[in-house]
Design a protein around this motif. Structure first.
Motif, PDB file in Angstrom:
ATOM      1  N   ARG A 163     -10.141  -1.947   1.149  1.00  0.00           N
ATOM      2  CA  ARG A 163      -8.934  -1.338   0.127  1.00  0.00           C
ATOM      3  C   ARG A 163      -8.748  -1.833  -0.944  1.00  0.00           C
ATOM      4  O   ARG A 163      -8.379  -2.369  -0.829  1.00  0.00           O
ATOM      5  CB  ARG A 163      -7.912  -0.404   1.990  1.00  0.00           C
ATOM      6  CG  ARG A 163      -6.876  -1.576   1.244  1.00  0.00           C
ATOM      7  CD  ARG A 163      -5.358  -0.674   2.205  1.00  0.00           C
ATOM      8  NE  ARG A 163      -4.530  -1.535   2.170  1.00  0.00           N
ATOM      9  CZ  ARG A 163      -3.736  -1.578   2.722  1.00  0.00           C
ATOM     10  NH1 ARG A 163      -4.319  -1.599   3.960  1.00  0.00           N
ATOM     11  NH2 ARG A 163      -2.178  -2.626   2.861  1.00  0.00           N
ATOM     12  N   TYR A 179      -6.530  -5.072   5.098  1.00  0.00           N
ATOM     13  CA  TYR A 179      -6.190  -4.757   3.861  1.00  0.00           C
ATOM     14  C   TYR A 179      -7.946  -5.687   2.887  1.00  0.00           C
ATOM     15  O   TYR A 179      -8.407  -6.044   1.735  1.00  0.00           O
ATOM     16  CB  TYR A 179      -5.808  -6.200   3.523  1.00  0.00           C
ATOM     17  CG  TYR A 179      -5.764  -7.488   4.176  1.00  0.00           C
ATOM     18  CD1 TYR A 179      -5.636  -7.397   5.529  1.00  0.00           C
ATOM     19  CD2 TYR A 179      -6.200  -8.629   3.624  1.00  0.00           C
ATOM     20  CE1 TYR A 179      -6.200  -9.050   6.256  1.00  0.00           C
ATOM     21  CE2 TYR A 179      -6.599  -9.892   4.340  1.00  0.00           C
ATOM     22  CZ  TYR A 179      -6.090  -9.605   5.635  1.00  0.00           C
ATOM     23  OH  TYR A 179      -6.870 -11.186   5.597  1.00  0.00           O
ATOM     24  N   GLY A 238       0.943  -0.806  -0.215  1.00  0.00           N
ATOM     25  CA  GLY A 238       0.050  -0.241   0.003  1.00  0.00           C
ATOM     26  C   GLY A 238       1.030   1.014  -0.316  1.00  0.00           C
ATOM     27  O   GLY A 238       0.616   2.439  -0.721  1.00  0.00           O
ATOM     28  N   TRP A 256      -4.619   4.635  -0.810  1.00  0.00           N
ATOM     29  CA  TRP A 256      -4.983   6.059  -1.969  1.00  0.00           C
ATOM     30  C   TRP A 256      -5.344   6.784  -1.554  1.00  0.00           C
ATOM     31  O   TRP A 256      -4.756   7.589  -2.316  1.00  0.00           O
ATOM     32  CB  TRP A 256      -4.788   4.955  -3.406  1.00  0.00           C
ATOM     33  CG  TRP A 256      -6.716   4.654  -3.012  1.00  0.00           C
ATOM     34  CD1 TRP A 256      -7.050   3.629  -2.345  1.00  0.00           C
ATOM     35  CD2 TRP A 256      -7.904   4.989  -3.177  1.00  0.00           C
ATOM     36  NE1 TRP A 256      -8.190   3.581  -2.895  1.00  0.00           N
ATOM     37  CE2 TRP A 256      -8.667   4.396  -3.110  1.00  0.00           C
ATOM     38  CE3 TRP A 256      -8.060   6.656  -4.028  1.00  0.00           C
ATOM     39  CZ2 TRP A 256     -10.207   4.781  -3.487  1.00  0.00           C
ATOM     40  CZ3 TRP A 256      -9.223   6.769  -4.602  1.00  0.00           C
ATOM     41  CH2 TRP A 256     -10.204   6.184  -3.861  1.00  0.00           C
ATOM     42  N   PRO A 293      -8.657   4.311   2.823  1.00  0.00           N
ATOM     43  CA  PRO A 293      -7.815   3.979   2.271  1.00  0.00           C
ATOM     44  C   PRO A 293      -6.415   4.595   1.734  1.00  0.00           C
ATOM     45  O   PRO A 293      -6.296   5.880   2.050  1.00  0.00           O
ATOM     46  CB  PRO A 293      -8.247   2.674   0.829  1.00  0.00           C
ATOM     47  CG  PRO A 293      -9.864   4.154   1.099  1.00  0.00           C
ATOM     48  CD  PRO A 293      -9.730   4.414   2.404  1.00  0.00           C
ATOM     49  N   ASP A 311      -5.812  -2.012  -3.359  1.00  0.00           N
ATOM     50  CA  ASP A 311      -4.202  -2.134  -3.122  1.00  0.00           C
ATOM     51  C   ASP A 311      -3.997  -2.606  -4.574  1.00  0.00           C
ATOM     52  O   ASP A 311      -4.411  -3.198  -4.686  1.00  0.00           O
ATOM     53  CB  ASP A 311      -2.844  -2.929  -2.514  1.00  0.00           C
ATOM     54  CG  ASP A 311      -3.774  -2.263  -0.793  1.00  0.00           C
ATOM     55  OD1 ASP A 311      -3.060  -0.500  -1.072  1.00  0.00           O
ATOM     56  OD2 ASP A 311      -3.368  -2.671  -0.167  1.00  0.00           O
TER      57      ASP A 311
END
Lengths: 733, 428, 218, 243
Positions: free
Chosen positions: A473, A470, A147, A505, A503, A475
């Motif tokens: 979100r 995880y 990430g 990003w 998340p 990645d």
């Protein structure tokens, strides 16, 4: 007449309103899976770095079960204990929930919950301020995990070169450099080992079974089941040792002597793969000369292993060539001579002709991927502060040297570091010499931590940003070129982020927008980002997200190579460099040289550490299911040694190291399965994080005792098997 | 046994009252419970190491209930009901009935009783033919059985609750299993004599019927329960002399009298009747009773009759007038007709049918009519707003524990109490 | 073994059963004296608690019946219609209905029983009800948004209090017993008040004896 | 009907406890308890000649399950396919069956307060899936199938490669979980984890040995007394009996 009475329903305090997610972190719904409809989402796991394929089952908006994804080319539906328990971390009530700004002193752990806008505006302002006062290079970035790539782009756009992951200087850095010096390319992750087809497997310090990467275990067991001979070199009788044909309880720190002796036996008895070496290797004569008098008898004195055993194992390995896997290991930063040891293992692999051969080491099959054409990153005015590339020319500038950045922050040389951005890395648990790290943090003007759990480092942060797990979100996809069949696997959100988490990003892009750096984020949604990457692969986004992974035709062996795969050995000479001219030029030993390690003084034991199959370092300690399987670690001590210290099995002790550092109380486990001069502990316990109510203070931390390191001259990696401890009876209150 | 041989007063075969109606009800309730619990209980124990009943029996009873889980649930349901009823009897009946009846007459074993037992047993073994000492309202055997039952019932109840709701660790539940089985076994061994003597033994036939009618022939009382007979005689002499003033109504047939009674029934009997009707409604048509729903349908029927187009298009009325389903073919509409009939019959039986106007003392009749109409407007509007009225939403919603129903009830009572103060002129 | 109740009646049996249920409903209402506005409104002057006793008693009897039968697996509680909760409309509707009750002297159900036993004021009350429903019907489109507000679907007390249904039923029964005790106290104190002070109050003649509704003739 | 069995290859097994985690996640086994456990045996022997193995313990769905006899209410029962199950609606959590299992494969679930055990993932079998532990095993060391079907994998491993049962002299009740091991692992397991003779808690023993006979005695005595009274009454006729 319609009265917009405020939504504060005094009657319905506990009822779940349609749509609103429940406040308290509920444990997964009860398990009557049969019959209840479940939505199934394919993704990949992040409980460790193997990123196995998973299928997450969602029932009325909650993840109730995670299983392996049968269509994942690497793990084929299998999953380790941590993978199966992923959703217990998703619903861990101790998770970070909202952005927090520090109000108390550093380390006091007093915070004020703020909104995301307020947090990001505050951070953007501080970063701009640091850039103007000290220049962009004064901000260091400590990333870890996939990430972090969005943040890496942000940091490069911000203008700082100083970024370092622990995976280099504290884990597999020396191994990658050693193999790159020999074969021209680093091994990478997942390790390209053809264990299933091997006829001999050599583990040096690698403890497969306790260190579990799902597909590696499957292939390891398959190889053994097909009759591969197993040689395990380990001062401890590990799980792998219990399955070995030969267990070599070597004196810690003398591996290179053993490797040189093996080369001596193979070359002197002409057991090497002559055709392979003639075709692909250079420097064989210098090697033959170098190992001429490193006889098994010489090695036996150094390694405390019987000479006959050394000779017997050398012949067994040679007999199985070329289907031999000399397992390169993963965490190899032990004694400071780690790169040379990796060089020795690479050379031995070359002598057996195993590189690029069935049953040996697989070759990488390149997988094309699309890129956004980003504007050029600003050229930093000052070079890297961690010494990668200049003091340590061989160190990777991509991954950096974490301890180098700590030193720069602490000493101000080569220039002062004023801000740390920590993403997904646990600096106080993964870096040795935690006192130096704490001292460095004390000198910082800005410390930001982006994490999922309130680990100890968050106590020292000025700003804590809660990232979604995880399972919540997107990645960047996991593109693997080092597997027999190369593949691409996708991670997509299974449920919406709980509480007020975001998340990675999104955080990176929102921060970039506030810093005026949105030009480096020319996409708005994760699908847009993923579509760009998979553009050259010609597969549909929908199909990839439905199956979770798509694999391609692999060319792992030399005979199956194609010209577009690039040169076989991209070294200076275009061949396998048994003798490294580059090392000579840099003033290092061109061929591995054995230097005896410093033994623990009498009454002291060498502290060794390792993995447990149900935990990923400190990351999974607060996971209810996994903590249930292994709540604490224990210290292994040989029965003779225990008697000498007057200790008995099950007694509680405190470990003290040579610099007087003391551990939390831990239980003694007397077992003949360890050398009398060593003590062993599983890494990742003894955490000092009050926020982790289940894990705080349980077991002892090996990291707290790593106050001394042996720095590898070639790569700057920190060898950590150089601390000595002695057990003191713990006077428990 | 003084004048037994010489004087045998001529009995006019008069019946003497032995059992209070509450005791009879409790006895047959207990009989049913014990029958149900013993049959299912014996079948519930399946493993050979613990079983009482033969395997075929276990399968037979399990078959009746379909699954063993249902059988256990039934066993627990009946058990809970038994405990609640006994608790209610105990709590409400303690002062008036239990302390005096149970302690003095059912359990207290005096010398006569002990001798009775001794002689009775010896007689069984044919080793004595002494005459049996005189006995009270219950003979020593019955007292002994009552004693065991009163001792065992709490054990059975508590161990049953522990097993059903797992109060305490497994070891406690484990011991509860043993206590439950043993206590039941003790009672069963006594029960065999109780049932035999009560129902089978010819000599005790009057005792059996006394549990149904509550009466025993005087001759039986004289011969079997002499001391109690003398007590009754003494009471009768006193009553004849006018010293006693409590009078127990000799209702010949209670039911018919209740029907014809002029006064209203006590609220609790009416509540029971209404409650059972409401329960029957849930069981038979899956929904509770109602009233305002009925009115709405009749109005909808009227509107559809007068202006079908308007009714079909109107956003509110349209959902009452769907094609294919007659407006009045609805439970609430039909039920309302029933309500009218039921009220009529009840009023007629009680002689309350009369054209009149209920009004407060200081309100002229016409004003009362106007107020009634205005009240109706408010009630009609309010009922539709809340989608139900006191009988629909409050009763049926209350019984099914619907949250909205309780909100509704609170606001009805709140408004009514508040309104009552404001409108005290027209009612007091 | 699927539960036998609730039955799924249709056609003639449905009509007969509906009428019968209505019959007993009306019968017991009249038996309880709910055909008399005096007795009904007596409740709100603490004089005659039969409204509370009958309503709450009926609720408890039916609730316990439903609980035991579903516990024993005889009744499938899932198939029972539970009135949906519309928080604000039911609150406001309750207030209006309460006001109508005390003003008019009846509620829809008791209004019918009273009318049938010859109470002229009840006839006007029923006429009022039809009027009220007609007004609501006309105003509903405008009020629709409020009429739907506070919707919680089928929401029961066990869900709200986060307790098992059995426990809630037990608590409701306890509350009911408490209410009955209060009712008895209140009624007996009122009778005492009635005997000693009622005559002495200035002006207004003594209110009629509670039990028998010998209201003044028309 | 099938006769399900499980084979675990202790040579392949690396003791990673993925099976325990998958099973606990699938069936909501509270932390600290387990339906299947991975127990280390060893290392034993003198340094450096050592031996060690992992014992993957679970319910063996035995041919003659002592636990079924120990359950008073018949909550635990064995289906025609050999799977020993528990009907949670019938289990009262008395715990008689827990010590009765020689392989300690049962535990009292503190959340549901009922006994829980491995049921070979019966619900998954009905959906055509393999048990959770078999599906997730990272070393591919667990095999499951119908022992009566000759071309099933378990048949081949049991009758072909001679997978062994974990039994002891006192306890031979036909367990249906077999173990493979090329380095003497089953022997190591028998050394440390031999099945113990079945027993039930003291309350159960008191009942079986003392109270049940006592109950029969009491009931018998009163019944006998009754019979005597009945016959004497028949013989002597009613008049004789004045009381």
């Amino acid at each position: 007449m319609s009265s917009r009475i405020s939504r504060r329903d005094w009657l319905l305090s506990t009822a779940t309103l349609a749509g609103a997610s429940r406040e308290a972190g509920a444990t997964p719904t009860p398990g009557q899976r049969a019959g209840k409809p479940a939505l199934q989402v394919a993704s990949n796991c992040e409980m460790c770095f193997w990123r196995c394929g998973i299928l997450a089952k969602v029932q009325d908006g909650k993840v109730t079960r995670i299983e392996g994804n049968p269509q994942h080319p690497l793990t084929q539906g299998r999953l380790c204990a941590r993978g199966n328990a992923g959703h217990f971390t998703l619903y861990d009530p101790d998770r970070l929930k909202r952005p927090q700004l520090r109000v108390g002193e550093r380390g006091e752990g007093r915070f004020r919950e703020i909104s995301w806008d307020e947090a990001l505006d505050w951070l953007a302002a501080r970063l701009t301020e640091l850039k103007e006062k000290y220049g962009p290079e004064s901000v260091a970035f400590f990333p870890h995990g996939v990430g972090s790539s969005f943040f890496a782009t942000l940091m490069k756009a911000y203008g700082t070169p100083n970024s370092a992951e622990p995976s280099f200087a504290q884990c597999r850095g020396p191994r990658d450099v050693g193999y790159a010096l020999t074969f021209g390319r680093p091994l990478g992750s997942p390790e390209p080992l053809d264990l299933a087809n091997a006829r001999a497997i050599v583990l040096i310090g690698s403890h497969l079974g306790e260190n579990v990467f799902t597909s590696q275990i499957t292939q390891f067991a398959e190889g053994l089941a097909r009759g591969a001979r197993l040689i395990v070199v380990d001062p401890r009788f590990s799980t792998a040792a219990s399955k070995a044909d030969w267990w070599l309880p070597i004196r810690p720190g003398t591996d290179i002597a053993l490797l040189l002796a093996w080369m001596h036996v193979i070359l002197s008895e002409g057991l090497e793969d002559k055709a392979y070496l003639a075709a692909y290797a250079t420097g064989l004569d210098q090697l033959r000369e170098h190992v001429r008098n490193f006889t098994p008898e010489w090695a036996s004195r150094e390694t405390e292993l019987p000479a006959g055993l050394i000779r017997e194992t050398a012949r067994a390995i040679a007999a199985a060539k070329p289907a031999v896997v000399i397992h390169p290991g993963r965490h190899v930063t032990w004694y400071g001579d780690d790169t040379q040891r990796a060089r020795a293992m690479a050379i031995l692999t070359a002598l057996l002709g195993a590189w690029g051969r069935k049953g040996g080491i697989l070759l990488r099959t390149p997988v094309p991927r699309g890129h956004f054409d980003l504007p050029p990153f600003p050229e930093p005015k000052r070079g890297r502060a961690d010494g990668a590339g200049d003091r340590y020319p061989l160190a990777s500038e991509e991954q950096g040297i974490t301890t180098g950045l700590v030193e720069a922050t602490l000493t101000g040389r080569p220039y002062p570091i004023k801000g740390w951005i920590v993403y997904g890395q646990n600096v106080l648990e993964s870096l040795p010499q935690r006192e130096r790290t704490l001292a460095a943090i004390a000198r910082l003007e800005l410390m930001v931590v982006v994490d999922i759990l309130p680990v100890e480092q968050t106590l020292y942060a000025d700003l804590v940003l809660p990232e979604a797990t995880y399972l919540e979100r997107y990645d960047p996809p996991h593109i693997v070129e080092t597997a027999a069949r190369p593949f691409i696997a996708v991670r997509q959100p299974v449920v919406a982020p709980l509480y007020d988490t975001r998340p990675g990003w999104w955080i990176a892009r929102e921060l970039a927008r506030r810093l005026g750096l949105e030009a480096w984020f020319p996409w708005r949604t994760p699908d847009e980002h993923l579509a760009k990457i998979i553009e050259p692969l010609g597969i549909s986004l929908k199909e990839l997200k439905a199956r979770g992974a798509v694999s391609f035709e692999g060319r792992p062996y030399i005979e199956s190579r194609k010209p577009e795969d690039g040169p076989l050995f991209p070294t200076e000479s275009g061949k396998i460099e048994l003798y490294s001219k580059l090392l000579k030029e840099l003033g290092h030993d061109p061929l591995p040289v054995y230097r005896p390690p410093a033994d623990p003084p009498p009454g002291w034991l060498r502290l060794l550490y390792g993995r447990a199959p149900v935990h990923s370092f400190a990351r999974s300690q607060n996971n209810a299911l996994l903590a249930g399987l292994m709540p604490e670690n224990a210290v292994w001590i040989n029965p003779q040694t225990a008697r000498a210290f007057g200790l008995h099995d099950g007694q509680r002790v405190v470990l003290e190291n040579q610099d007087g550092r003391k551990s939390l109380p831990v239980t003694v486990r007397t077992t003949p399965g360890i050398r009398p001069d060593c003590a062993f502990m599983v890494h990742g316990f003894g955490l000092r994080a009050p926020g982790l109510r289940r894990a705080n203070g349980r077991g002892a931390s090996d990291n707290a005792l790593l106050s001394r390191v042996a720095t590898d001259p070639l790569t700057g990696a920190t060898g950590m098997h150089v601390n000595f401890v002695r057990p003191l009876p713990a006077e428990e209150s | 046994m003084s004048e037994q041989a010489t004087y045998l007063p001529a009995f006019s075969e008069r019946m003497i009252k032995k059992h209070h109606v509450a005791i009879m009800l409790l006895h047959w309730f207990n009989a049913f419970v014990w029958l149900a619990e013993l049959t299912t209980g014996a079948a519930l124990i399946q493993s050979d190491r613990f079983r009482f009943a033969p395997q075929w029996y276990v399968e037979l009873v399990t078959g009746v209930f379909g699954t063993r889980a249902n059988m256990l649930r039934f066993h627990i349901a009946v058990g809970l009901t038994w405990i609640v009823v006994l608790a209610v009897y105990g709590i409400f009946g303690w002062r008036t009935y239990l302390r005096e009846e149970v302690l003095k007459r059912e359990i207290a074993l005096d010398r006569d009783d002990v001798n009775w037992l001794r002689i009775r047993i010896l007689r069984l073994l044919g080793r004595s033919n002494e005459p049996l000492p005189p006995q009270g309202i219950y003979n020593a055997g019955q007292k002994l059985f009552a004693l065991t039952v009163y001792a065992m019932v709490p054990l059975i109840a508590i161990s049953g609750l522990i097993m059903a709701f797992h109060w305490g660790p497994a070891s406690v539940v484990g011991w509860a299993v043993v206590v439950h089985f043993l206590a039941v076994a003790v009672v069963v061994s006594g029960l065999m004599i109780h049932v035999y003597m009560g129902a089978v033994f010819p000599e005790e036939k009057p005792a059996f019927f006394s549990m149904i009618t509550g009466m025993v022939p005087e001759s039986y009382a004289y011969r079997h329960h002499r001391k109690w007979w003398e007590e009754v005689k003494m009471l009768e002499r006193k009553r004849a002399a006018g010293e006693l003033e409590e009078a127990a109504p000799q209702a010949s047939s209670r039911v018919w009298a209740a029907l014809r009674a002029r006064e209203y029934w006590p609220a609790y009997w009416a509540a029971l009747g209404l409650g059972l009707t409401l329960l029957a409604a849930f069981l038979l048509v899956g929904q509770g009773l109602g009233a305002s729903g009925g009115f709405t349908r009749y109005l909808a029927f009227l509107i559809q009759l007068v202006a079908p187009g308007y009714a079909a298009s109107h956003p509110y009325w349209s959902n009452y007038v769907q094609a294919g389903r007659p407006v009045l073919m609805d439970f609430l509409a039909l039920e309302l007709i029933g309500v009218a009939l039921g009220g009529l019959v009840s009023g007629w039986l009680a002689g309350r049918l009369r054209w009149t106007t209920d009004r407060g003392p200081s309100v002229p009749v016409r004003a009362r009519w106007a107020l009634a109409f205005a009240g109706g407007l408010l009630s009609g509007f309010g009922a539709r707003m809340a989608r139900g009225c006191t009988s629909g939403l409050a009763l049926s919603g209350g019984a099914t524990l619907s949250a909205g129903a309780f909100v509704f009830m609170l606001s009805v009572f709140a408004a009514a109490f508040a309104g009552a103060y404001l409108l005290r002129r027209i009612w007091l | 073994m699927t539960a036998t109740f609730p039955l799924d009646l249709s056609g003639a049996s449905f009509i007969v059963v509906s009428l019968l249920l209505g019959f007993f409903f009306g019968f017991f209402l009249e038996r309880a004296g709910f055909s008399s506005a005096i007795r009904l409104t007596g409740q709100f002057y603490f004089r005659d608690w039969s409204v509370l006793k009958v309503m709450f008693g009926a609720i408890v009897v039916a609730m316990l019946g439903l609980a035991w039968l579903s516990l024993a697996g005889v009744l499938d509680f899932g198939a029972i219609y539970v009135p949906e909760t519309y928080l604000w409309p039911q609150l406001v509707g309750g207030l209006l209905l309460g006001a109508g009750f005390i003003l008019g002297g009846y509620c829809p159900g008791t209004g019918v029983v009273a009318a049938v036993t010859g109470k002229l004021d009840a006839l006007f009350f029923l006429a009022g009800i039809f009027g009220g429903i007609w007004i609501f019907g006309a105003a509903e489109p405008a009020l629709h948004e409020f009429h739907q507000s506070g919707a919680r679907g089928v929401l029961t007390l066990p869900q709200v209090l986060n307790l098992p249904a059995g426990v809630v039923a037990f608590l409701v029964t306890l509350v009911a017993l408490g209410a009955f005790w209060v009712a008895e106290m209140s009624e007996s104190r009122w009778r005492l008040y009635e005997k000693t002070y009622a005559r002495g109050r200035s002006g207004a003649p003594a209110s009629p004896a509670p039990s028998q509704d010998e209201a003044a003739l028309v | 009907m099938a006769r399900y069995a499980m084979v675990t290859d202790l040579t392949r097994c690396v003791g990673c406890e993925a099976c325990t985690a998958a099973c606990s996640a699938e069936w909501d086994v509270p932390p600290g308890h387990a339906r299947t456990r991975v127990l280390p045996t060893g290392p034993v022997g003198e340094f450096p000649r050592l031996r060690a193995a992992f014992y993957v313990a679970q319910c063996n769905h035995c041919d003659r399950p002592p636990c079924v006899e120990a359950c008073p209410s018949g909550a635990t029962f064995q289906g025609p396919d050999g799977i020993v199950k528990i009907d949670p609606k019938l289990c009262i959590g008395c715990g008689y069956c827990i010590p009765a299992c020689p392989y300690d494969a049962r535990y009292l679930n503190p959340v549901t307060q009922k006994v829980d055990k491995c049921d070979f993932c019966a619900a998954r079998l009905e959906r055509g899936q393999l048990p959770a532990c078999v599906t997730t095993c990272t070393a591919h060391a667990k095999f499951f199938g119908d022992l009566e079907d000759p071309n099933s994998e378990v048949y081949r491993l049991v009758y072909g490669r001679g997978a062994e049962r974990i039994e002891s002299d006192e306890v031979k009740i036909g367990p249906n979980v077999y173990y493979l091991g090329t380095r003497g692992e089953p022997a190591l397991v028998r050394e440390k984890f031999a099945p113990h003779p079945p027993q039930i808690p003291s309350s159960g023993q008191w009942w079986e040995r003392v109270f049940k006979p006592l109950a029969f005695l009491m009931a018998g005595a009163t019944f006998l007394g009754q019979a005597i009274a009945f016959f004497t009454q028949l013989r002597k006729g009613e008049s004789q009996f004045d009381e």
